[in-house]
Design an enzyme around this catalytic site. Sequence first.
Site, PDB file in Angstrom:
ATOM      1  N   LYS A   1      50.052  -3.362  63.089  1.00  0.00           N
ATOM      2  CA  LYS A   1      49.495  -4.077  64.249  1.00  0.00           C
ATOM      3  C   LYS A   1      47.951  -4.444  64.024  1.00  0.00           C
ATOM      4  O   LYS A   1      47.689  -5.571  64.725  1.00  0.00           O
ATOM      5  CB  LYS A   1      49.409  -3.179  65.536  1.00  0.00           C
ATOM      6  CG  LYS A   1      50.747  -2.643  65.876  1.00  0.00           C
ATOM      7  CD  LYS A   1      50.369  -1.692  67.136  1.00  0.00           C
ATOM      8  CE  LYS A   1      51.695  -1.090  67.616  1.00  0.00           C
ATOM      9  NZ  LYS A   1      51.325  -0.061  68.855  1.00  0.00           N
TER      10      LYS A   1
ATOM     11  N   ASP B   1      41.519   0.540  53.336  1.00  0.00           N
ATOM     12  CA  ASP B   1      40.501   1.653  53.243  1.00  0.00           C
ATOM     13  C   ASP B   1      40.974   2.586  52.156  1.00  0.00           C
ATOM     14  O   ASP B   1      40.377   2.247  50.770  1.00  0.00           O
ATOM     15  CB  ASP B   1      40.872   2.653  54.546  1.00  0.00           C
ATOM     16  CG  ASP B   1      40.258   3.927  54.716  1.00  0.00           C
ATOM     17  OD1 ASP B   1      39.913   4.509  53.519  1.00  0.00           O
ATOM     18  OD2 ASP B   1      39.760   4.137  55.782  1.00  0.00           O
TER      19      ASP B   1
END
Length: 177
Positions: free
Chosen positions: A43, A103
């Site tokens: 999302k 990340d």
Amino acid sequence: MNSQPKLEILFRRGEIETTVKRLATEISRDYRGKQPIMVGILKGSFVFMADLMRAMDCSLEVEFVRLSSYGKRRETSGRVRVVHGLRCPVKDKDILVVEDIVDSGLTVSFFLDYLRRRNPASVKLCVLLDKQACHKVEVPIDYLGFTIPDRFIVGCGIDFGEKYRNLPDLYTMEFEE
Ligand code: PRP
């Protein structure tokens, strides 16, 4: 006892807008005369993607996939789940993957492999935030907004436990244990 996480401003909306415009200008120039399919990874990417595509002045298409690997955790589970896969053919198409944050790099790396198995003409990657020091795999970023330190981030589409995606600025989040 659980205390409330503390938010500190990282980038304000104005700075984010300037960066999005810079990326949109570069991308529009590189894809002139082509019609890329922008594929957002849901999302988290939906806010960045909406801003980016509206700042672009080349012809384009938009698609989404939904991948998930964090759930309610603060660290990656290490396993990327395809919640909603690609519904359009990408063979011989120019694909621009749009991601809010890299990340460990596992999500994007997984998705680039997923795409390449479907034989697109080209694949490029546009990322708003990169935690370069945290990569566990190599991530070839073509268009980058900001390199950021190893802090937990929320806002501008990015959540913690599904909250904070609606914040227009970007924040670091501190957890007081
Ligand atoms: C977040 C973020 C990236 C991914 C980055 O998604 O939106 O897609 O993690 O982390 P990585 O580089 O360590 O893989 P998440 O799995 O939390 O799902 P969401 O986008 O629905 O919030």
